[in-house]
Motif scaffolding. Structure first.
Motif, PDB file in Angstrom:
ATOM      1  N   MET A  85       0.843  -1.193   0.000  1.00 26.44           N
ATOM      2  CA  MET A  85       0.000   0.000   0.000  1.00 26.44           C
ATOM      3  C   MET A  85       0.884   1.251   0.000  1.00 26.44           C
ATOM      4  N   ASP A  86       0.601   2.172  -0.936  1.00 25.30           N
ATOM      5  CA  ASP A  86       1.457   3.364  -0.984  1.00 25.30           C
ATOM      6  C   ASP A  86       0.905   4.482  -0.089  1.00 25.30           C
ATOM      7  N   LYS A  87       1.634   5.572  -0.109  1.00 24.73           N
ATOM      8  CA  LYS A  87       1.318   6.678   0.809  1.00 24.73           C
ATOM      9  C   LYS A  87      -0.088   7.261   0.554  1.00 24.73           C
ATOM     10  N   LEU A  88      -0.440   7.385  -0.725  1.00 24.81           N
ATOM     11  CA  LEU A  88      -1.745   7.961  -1.068  1.00 24.81           C
ATOM     12  C   LEU A  88      -2.890   7.057  -0.599  1.00 24.81           C
ATOM     13  N   GLU A  89      -2.738   5.753  -0.852  1.00 22.38           N
ATOM     14  CA  GLU A  89      -3.778   4.808  -0.416  1.00 22.38           C
ATOM     15  C   GLU A  89      -3.941   4.862   1.102  1.00 22.38           C
ATOM     16  N   GLU A  90      -2.823   4.865   1.779  1.00 21.78           N
ATOM     17  CA  GLU A  90      -2.844   4.904   3.232  1.00 21.78           C
ATOM     18  C   GLU A  90      -3.528   6.174   3.727  1.00 21.78           C
ATOM     19  N   PHE A  91      -3.188   7.291   3.077  1.00 22.35           N
ATOM     20  CA  PHE A  91      -3.733   8.591   3.450  1.00 22.35           C
ATOM     21  C   PHE A  91      -5.271   8.576   3.339  1.00 22.35           C
ATOM     22  N   ILE A  92      -5.773   8.031   2.226  1.00 22.68           N
ATOM     23  CA  ILE A  92      -7.229   8.020   1.996  1.00 22.68           C
ATOM     24  C   ILE A  92      -7.923   7.071   2.975  1.00 22.68           C
ATOM     25  N   ILE A  93      -7.391   5.853   3.111  1.00 23.48           N
ATOM     26  CA  ILE A  93      -8.035   4.857   3.980  1.00 23.48           C
ATOM     27  C   ILE A  93      -8.071   5.344   5.437  1.00 23.48           C
ATOM     28  N   ASP A  94      -6.989   5.970   5.885  1.00 21.02           N
ATOM     29  CA  ASP A  94      -6.942   6.441   7.273  1.00 21.02           C
ATOM     30  C   ASP A  94      -7.915   7.583   7.541  1.00 21.02           C
ATOM     31  N   ARG A  95      -8.330   8.287   6.491  1.00 24.26           N
ATOM     32  CA  ARG A  95      -9.199   9.450   6.684  1.00 24.26           C
ATOM     33  C   ARG A  95     -10.534   9.307   5.966  1.00 24.26           C
ATOM     34  N   LYS A  96     -10.985   8.074   5.789  1.00 31.55           N
ATOM     35  CA  LYS A  96     -12.229   7.798   5.047  1.00 31.55           C
ATOM     36  C   LYS A  96     -13.359   8.768   5.385  1.00 31.55           C
ATOM     37  N   GLY A  97     -13.596   8.922   6.679  1.00 33.85           N
ATOM     38  CA  GLY A  97     -14.719   9.744   7.150  1.00 33.85           C
ATOM     39  C   GLY A  97     -14.643  11.176   6.659  1.00 33.85           C
ATOM     40  N   GLN A  98     -13.429  11.679   6.506  1.00 35.16           N
ATOM     41  CA  GLN A  98     -13.269  13.080   6.109  1.00 35.16           C
ATOM     42  C   GLN A  98     -13.586  13.296   4.622  1.00 35.16           C
ATOM     43  N   PHE A  99     -13.759  12.195   3.898  1.00 33.58           N
ATOM     44  CA  PHE A  99     -14.059  12.328   2.471  1.00 33.58           C
ATOM     45  C   PHE A  99     -15.566  12.449   2.203  1.00 33.58           C
ATOM     46  N   ASP A 100     -16.354  12.359   3.275  1.00 30.91           N
ATOM     47  CA  ASP A 100     -17.804  12.460   3.111  1.00 30.91           C
ATOM     48  C   ASP A 100     -18.255  13.908   3.041  1.00 30.91           C
ATOM     49  N   GLU A 101     -19.327  14.138   2.261  1.00 31.71           N
ATOM     50  CA  GLU A 101     -19.921  15.466   2.188  1.00 31.71           C
ATOM     51  C   GLU A 101     -20.858  15.624   3.395  1.00 31.71           C
ATOM     52  N   PRO A 102     -20.898  16.826   3.994  1.00 36.38           N
ATOM     53  CA  PRO A 102     -21.827  16.992   5.125  1.00 36.38           C
ATOM     54  C   PRO A 102     -23.282  16.898   4.659  1.00 36.38           C
ATOM     55  N   ARG A 103     -24.082  16.211   5.450  1.00 34.75           N
ATOM     56  CA  ARG A 103     -25.501  16.050   5.083  1.00 34.75           C
ATOM     57  C   ARG A 103     -26.284  15.777   6.346  1.00 34.75           C
ATOM     58  N   ARG A 104     -27.459  16.426   6.474  1.00 30.02           N
ATOM     59  CA  ARG A 104     -28.292  16.185   7.651  1.00 30.02           C
ATOM     60  C   ARG A 104     -29.025  14.852   7.462  1.00 30.02           C
ATOM     61  N   PRO A 105     -29.244  14.105   8.569  1.00 30.26           N
ATOM     62  CA  PRO A 105     -29.837  12.767   8.438  1.00 30.26           C
ATOM     63  C   PRO A 105     -31.186  12.761   7.727  1.00 30.26           C
ATOM     64  N   GLU A 106     -31.966  13.849   7.926  1.00 35.07           N
ATOM     65  CA  GLU A 106     -33.337  13.820   7.362  1.00 35.07           C
ATOM     66  C   GLU A 106     -33.413  14.399   5.943  1.00 35.07           C
ATOM     67  N   ASP A 107     -32.289  14.888   5.421  1.00 34.26           N
ATOM     68  CA  ASP A 107     -32.305  15.461   4.070  1.00 34.26           C
ATOM     69  C   ASP A 107     -32.825  14.453   3.050  1.00 34.26           C
ATOM     70  N   GLY A 108     -33.802  14.892   2.260  1.00 34.74           N
ATOM     71  CA  GLY A 108     -34.307  14.046   1.175  1.00 34.74           C
ATOM     72  C   GLY A 108     -35.442  13.115   1.574  1.00 34.74           C
ATOM     73  N   TRP A 109     -35.768  13.063   2.864  1.00 39.50           N
ATOM     74  CA  TRP A 109     -36.808  12.132   3.328  1.00 39.50           C
ATOM     75  C   TRP A 109     -38.168  12.439   2.707  1.00 39.50           C
TER      76      TRP A 109
END
Lengths: 167, 182
Positions: free
Chosen positions: A1-25
């Motif tokens: 595993m290279d540095k970039l892969e490690e960087f992404i996997i370790d910070r998975k959560g930070q790659f998500d867009e903010p969204r409220r739980p009820e959005d779109g319901w």
């Protein structure tokens, strides 16, 4: 595993867009309410299923030609071609035996089966469920049984007519 | 804790099967954000991702009776989301495997990897071609292996691996470009 892969996997959560739980319901809820009404159609189709099932159960014992049908398979592609071909053939045969109004009536019922089948097919694409594949196969088998039964009834009726006319 | 979570979900799922709107809403709240991100990463478009979410939850609630609990509800739902997202992206011509990328072939592999920044990597992933982004997201962010990706995308395992390697190289090139041009 290279540095970039490690960087992404370790910070998975930070790659998500903010969204409220009820959005779109609201959109989902509205469509669920609409679909709930649509499901009554399936209950009607189910009632037709059972009605014809009881009518044609006996035919099962006598119709041997379906024995060559593919066995229950998880892959609808394997049985669809066979049954669609058989159904089309039976529909053509039925068309030659009845008048337009009779034909319309039965074909309307078969169209309901078709809509139910399309819905099952869509769900199957998403879920790849064995139960859905079985339901699809059952839908096709029932269409065959209905057509066989109708053709048989008409033939028997015609045979009796000929008998009475000749005697 | 895990067992508790499973039983809570089981109760919610049972009620959701019976069309209990409150239970369906609870499930929606629990999974909406994660599923939206998965959909967004594949479609690369907020409106399409929103459509995918609607379609997926609708389909999931209607098919919940077929959910047998062999996988967690989350992974079952995620497969629906991914399938819907790919179908929609394909329909919108937003998804395709990248057959050839001469730019990549001509570029030397990045020797010294720079110091990465989440926001920059995120934007670079978003600007990847759809096929690359899908394979890379499924592997690195959704945690699927190449066998599973091959099944999902209906490609061979080796194609998945190749596409992933090329996607990663492309991502590095994009990141270098971004860093060099500020």
């Amino acid at each position: 595993m290279d540095k970039l892969e490690e960087f992404i996997i370790d910070r998975k959560g930070q790659f998500d867009e903010p969204r409220r739980p009820e959005d779109g319901w609201d959109g989902v809820q509205k469509r669920l309410d609409r679909k709930q009404t649509d499901w009554t159609v399936y209950w009607k189709v189910a009632a037709v299923f059972f009605f014809f099932c009881s009518l044609v159960l006996v035919v099962l014992l006598f119709t041997q030609e379906e024995r060559s049908a593919p066995a229950l398979a998880n892959e609808p592609d394997t049985f669809e071609e066979f049954y669609f071909h058989q159904i089309n053939q039976k529909m053509r045969e039925y068309t030659t035996l009845v008048d337009a109004s009779q034909r319309e009536e039965l074909f309307q019922d078969l169209a309901d089966f078709d809509s139910a089948y399309a819905e099952l097919r869509r769900s199957f694409e998403d879920l790849q469920s064995e139960e859905l594949a079985e339901a699809m196969l059952e839908n096709l088998r029932l269409r065959m049984l209905i057509l066989n039964e109708q053709i048989e009834l008409i033939r028997r009726g015609k045979g009796q007519e000929e008998y009475y006319h000749s005697s | 804790m895990e067992a508790q979570a499973i039983s809570t979900h089981a109760d919610l799922i049972e009620r959701a099967v019976d069309n209990d709107r409150a239970a369906q809403f609870e499930l929606y709240k629990k999974y909406n954000a994660a599923m939206y991100n998965t959909a967004f990463r594949i479609t690369g478009n907020t409106a399409l991702a929103e459509d995918v979410i609607q379609e997926s939850f609708l389909s999931a609630f209607q098919s919940l009776v077929f959910y047998r609990g062999e996988a967690s509800f989350g992974s079952w739902l995620k497969r629906i989301v991914i399938n819907k997202a790919i179908t929609l992206a394909k329909k919108e011509s937003r998804w395709d495997l990248v057959e050839d990328d001469t730019q990549l072939d001509q570029m030397d592999k990045v020797a010294d990897e720079p110091v990465y920044d989440v926001e920059m990597v995120k934007r670079a992933i978003e600007s990847l071609p759809h096929g690359f982004r899908t394979v890379l997201s499924l592997y690195l962010l959704e945690g699927y292996d190449h066998k599973e990706i091959a099944e999902i995308l209906d490609i061979t395992e080796s194609t998945s691996k190749t596409q992933y390697m090329r996607a990663k190289d492309k991502l590095k090139v994009l990141l270098l470009e971004k860093m060099n041009h500020g």
